[in-house]
Write a protein that holds these residues in place. Structure first.
Motif, short mmCIF file in Angstrom:
data_model
loop_
_atom_site.label_atom_id
_atom_site.label_comp_id
_atom_site.label_asym_id
_atom_site.label_seq_id
_atom_site.Cartn_x
_atom_site.Cartn_y
_atom_site.Cartn_z
N ASP A 274 0.86 -1.19 0.00
CA ASP A 274 0.00 0.00 0.00
C ASP A 274 0.89 1.23 0.00
OD1 ASP A 274 -3.05 -0.82 0.75
OD2 ASP A 274 -1.64 -2.18 1.71
N SER A 275 0.56 2.21 -0.83
CA SER A 275 1.33 3.45 -0.89
C SER A 275 0.42 4.63 -0.54
CB SER A 275 1.94 3.65 -2.27
OG SER A 275 2.89 2.64 -2.55
N LEU A 276 0.89 5.45 0.39
CA LEU A 276 0.13 6.61 0.85
C LEU A 276 0.95 7.88 0.62
CD1 LEU A 276 -0.95 5.27 4.38
CD2 LEU A 276 -2.11 4.92 2.21
N ARG A 277 0.25 8.96 0.30
CA ARG A 277 0.88 10.28 0.20
C ARG A 277 0.28 11.17 1.29
NH1 ARG A 277 -0.13 11.02 -4.59
NH2 ARG A 277 1.90 10.43 -5.48
N THR B 38 7.97 2.04 5.21
CA THR B 38 9.09 2.82 4.67
C THR B 38 8.60 4.18 4.19
OG1 THR B 38 10.27 0.84 3.93
CG2 THR B 38 10.86 2.92 2.88
N VAL B 39 9.32 5.23 4.57
CA VAL B 39 9.08 6.57 4.03
C VAL B 39 10.16 6.82 2.99
CG1 VAL B 39 9.00 9.04 4.52
CG2 VAL B 39 7.95 7.41 6.10
N GLY B 40 9.77 6.89 1.73
CA GLY B 40 10.74 7.00 0.65
C GLY B 40 10.89 8.38 0.05
N VAL B 41 9.95 9.29 0.35
CA VAL B 41 9.99 10.65 -0.20
C VAL B 41 9.62 11.64 0.89
CG1 VAL B 41 8.94 12.26 -1.86
CG2 VAL B 41 9.38 9.88 -2.54
N ILE C 96 9.76 29.25 6.90
CA ILE C 96 9.01 28.08 7.34
C ILE C 96 7.86 27.91 6.36
CG2 ILE C 96 7.50 27.15 9.14
CD1 ILE C 96 9.29 28.61 11.17
N PRO C 97 7.80 26.77 5.65
CA PRO C 97 6.81 26.64 4.58
C PRO C 97 5.41 26.39 5.11
CG PRO C 97 8.02 24.61 4.81
CD PRO C 97 8.66 25.58 5.76
N GLU C 98 4.47 26.50 4.20
CA GLU C 98 3.07 26.29 4.55
C GLU C 98 2.70 24.81 4.56
OE1 GLU C 98 -1.13 28.44 3.35
OE2 GLU C 98 0.30 28.01 1.75
N ARG C 99 3.49 24.00 3.83
CA ARG C 99 3.14 22.58 3.74
C ARG C 99 4.38 21.74 3.47
NH1 ARG C 99 -0.71 21.74 -1.28
NH2 ARG C 99 0.30 19.70 -1.45
N ALA C 100 4.27 20.47 3.74
CA ALA C 100 5.30 19.48 3.42
C ALA C 100 4.59 18.21 2.99
CB ALA C 100 6.22 19.23 4.60
N GLU C 101 5.33 17.32 2.35
CA GLU C 101 4.71 16.11 1.83
C GLU C 101 5.68 14.95 1.98
OE1 GLU C 101 2.59 16.14 -2.16
OE2 GLU C 101 4.29 14.83 -2.66
N PHE C 102 5.16 13.77 2.32
CA PHE C 102 5.97 12.57 2.32
C PHE C 102 5.12 11.38 1.91
CE2 PHE C 102 4.49 12.94 6.74
CZ PHE C 102 4.05 11.66 7.05
N THR C 103 5.79 10.32 1.47
CA THR C 103 5.09 9.11 1.06
C THR C 103 5.43 7.97 2.01
OG1 THR C 103 6.85 8.40 -0.44
CG2 THR C 103 5.11 9.79 -1.36
N VAL C 104 4.47 7.08 2.17
CA VAL C 104 4.64 5.91 3.03
C VAL C 104 4.36 4.66 2.20
CG1 VAL C 104 3.95 4.77 5.17
CG2 VAL C 104 3.77 7.27 4.98
N ASN C 105 5.28 3.70 2.27
CA ASN C 105 5.08 2.42 1.60
C ASN C 105 4.97 1.33 2.66
OD1 ASN C 105 6.70 -0.17 0.08
ND2 ASN C 105 5.02 0.81 -1.01
#
Length: 410
Positions: free
Chosen positions: A195-198, A245-248, A258-267
Motif C-alpha cells: 500500500d502506498s500513501l501520500r 518505509t518513508v521514501g519521499v 518556514i513553509p506552509e506545507r510538506a509532503e511525504f510518502t509511506v510504503n
C-alpha cells in the motif's frame, strides 16, 4: 502421469536465447510504454509460427493449441526502470525514456524483466519441438507495467480472460540475486501486498527567524515519520512480517522560510489482511494525532496505490515444485520464506479464479559476495546458467500441467 523429462537447450536455442536477451537488455522501455518491446516479442512469436494479439496496448498474448487437455498460462513481465545502467557489459542500455512527470530519464532493465521475456519465448520453442510430450493449450502472457502495478489490471480490464481459453493454472517466475542456476519457491504466501500513501502536512508559513509565529510542517512531518517507525517495532506482533518505509520527503523552498506545507510518502508491505488493516490504521492515527498535538490543520492522506499479496496455491505450488526439482535436481531447488517485495502477478490468477504459482531463479555469479540485486544499476545476471535455467524451469513447469489429465484447483 509423470512429467516428461526436460532436455537441455539445443546449441541453436541457446545461441538464439542469448542474442534475443541482449537485444532486450540493450533496449528497455518504461512501464506501459513497451512499444518496441512488444514488436520484438511479436516478431519472435511469428518466427515460431505462433499467432499473437495485443492486450492493454503494449501487452502481447499468444495461444498455442495442441489437442485436448489443460489450459496453462505462462506470464513474463516486460517493462524496464528509470535508472542509469552501470553494469559495464557490452550490451548495456544507453536508451532514454519519458517518465510520467514528463522528464527525460535513462532506462535500464534493472529488475531482470528482459530475462523473463527471453526465457518464456525460449520455453515456448522447447515446448513446440516437444509437442508429442504434451496435450492442451498454452497461453503466453507478456505483461506490461509490472513496476507500476498497472499491467495485470490493465490486461484483465481489456478482456484478457475473455479473449483466450480460461486457464487452469497461471505460472510465472522472477530472476533474483540468488546463485545462478538455482530456483526457490514459497509454498503459500510468496510476496507481500503493498500500500502506498501520500501525506500532505499543513502548517503555517512564517519567517525562519520567528518560528513562534508559524507551525512548521517540516518539524511536524519529521515527528510523524519518526513515530511511524514504531508501528512495526512496537505495535505489530513480532511473528507477523511487516515493513513501513518513508521514501519521499519534500518541504520548503528557502532556508529562512518556514513553509506552509510538506509532503511525504509511506510504503507499507504486509502478508495478511489483518496486519495490513492494523498498519494502515496506525499510520492514519499517528499522522492525525501528531498534527493535533502540534495544533496543525488535519493532514491529507491519499491512498494512491495498492497490490494484494502474491499467494502460491499450496497444492499447485507443491506440484510445480516437484516438476522443477525433477528437471533441475534436488540440490538446485529449495523452499523459501515469503519475500516482502510485491508483484501484480497474483492478480492474473485471482481475476481468472484459478491457482497461480510464482517462483524465483538465480541471476548472481557463483560465489559472489553481496551480489547486486534487482533495482541496482549494477544488476546484470550472467548469461549462463541464468538464462538456460529460466527457460528449462518454465518449460518443466508447463510440461507438468500439460501432461496432467485433470487439474484439481484445491
Amino acid at each position: 502421469m509423470t512429467t516428461p523429462p526436460v532436455p537441455d537447450l539445443t546449441p541453436e536455442e541457446r545461441q538464439h536465447l542469448h542474442q534475443f536477451y541482449k537485444v532486450l537488455h540493450t533496449h528497455p522501455e518504461l512501464s506501459m510504454q513497451e512499444y518496441r518491446t512488444a514488436e520484438r516479442i511479436e516478431a519472435e512469436l511469428e518466427s515460431m509460427g505462433v499467432e499473437s494479439f495485443r492486450c492493454a496496448g503494449t501487452g502481447v498474448v499468444a495461444v498455442v493449441r495442441n489437442g485436448e487437455g489443460p489450459v496453462v498460462a505462462l506470464r513474463a513481465d516486460t517493462d524496464g526502470l528509470p535508472m542509469l545502467e552501470r553494469t559495464g557489459v557490452d550490451y548495456a542500455s544507453q536508451d532514454r525514456g519519458t517518465a510520467s512527470d514528463g522528464t527525460e530519464v535513462p532506462v535500464m532493465h534493472g529488475c531482470g524483466h528482459d530475462t523473463h521475456i527471453a526465457c518464456l519465448t525460449t520455453a515456448l520453442r522447447m515446448l513446440l519441438r516437444r509437442r508429442t510430450d504434451w496435450s492442451g493449450t498454452l497461453v503466453a502472457v507478456f505483461q506490461p507495467g509490472e513496476e507500476v502495478g498497472q499491467g495485470a489490471r490493465a490486461m484483465v480490464a481489456d478482456g484478457l480472460w475473455e479473449r483466450v481459453p480460461r486457464p487452469d493454472v497461471v505460472l510465472g517466475q522472477h530472476v533474483s540475486n540468488q546463485p545462478s542456476g538455482t530456483v526457490t519457491m514459497a509454498i503459500g504466501p510468496a510476496m507481500a501486498g503493498t500500500d502506498s500513501l501520500r501525506v500532505t502536512v499543513h502548517g503555517k508559513q512564517a519567517h525562519g527567524s520567528r518560528p513562534h509565529l508559524g507551525i512548521d510542517p517540516i518539524v511536524l512531518g519529521a515527528a510523524m515519520i519518526s513515530r511511524l517507525q514504531t508501528i512495526v517495532s512496537r505495535e505489530v506482533d513480532a511473528h507477523e512480517p511487516a515493513v513501513v518505509t518513508v521514501g519521499v520527503f519534500r518541504g520548503g523552498l528557502k532556508e529562512n522560510i518556514i513553509p506552509e506545507r510538506a509532503e511525504f510518502t509511506v510504503n507499507i508491505r504486509t502478508l495478511t489482511e489483518p496486519v495490513r488493516d492494523q498498519v494502515l490504521a496506525a499510520v492514519k492515527r499517528i499522522v492525525r494525532g501528531e498534527a493535533e498535538v502540534a495544533g496543525a490543520p488535519v493532514p491529507e492522506i491519499e491512498h494512491y496505490s495498492q497490490l494484494p499479496p502474491t499467494i502460491n496455491n499450496v497444492d499447485a505450488a507443491k506440484q510445480t515444485y516437484q516438476a522443477i526439482e525433477q528437471a533441475l535436481g534436488a540440490e538446485l531447488v529449495s523452499v523459501e520464506r515469503p519475500r516482502m517485495g510485491s508483484e501484480d502477478f497474483g492478480l492474473l490468477g485471482k481475476e481468472a479464479g484459478v491457482p497461480s504459482v510464482l517462483w524465483f531463479f538465480g541471476g548472481a555469479e557463483a560465489g559472489a559476495v553481496d551480489p547486486p540485486g534487482n533495482h541496482s544499476p549494477f544488476f546484470a545476471p550472467p548469461l549462463e546458467p541464468t538464462l538456460s535455467t529460466g527457460a528449462r524451469t518454465m518449460a518443466a513447469a508447463a510440461l507438468h500441467w500439460l501432461s496432467t489429465p485433470s487439474i484439481a484447483h484445491g
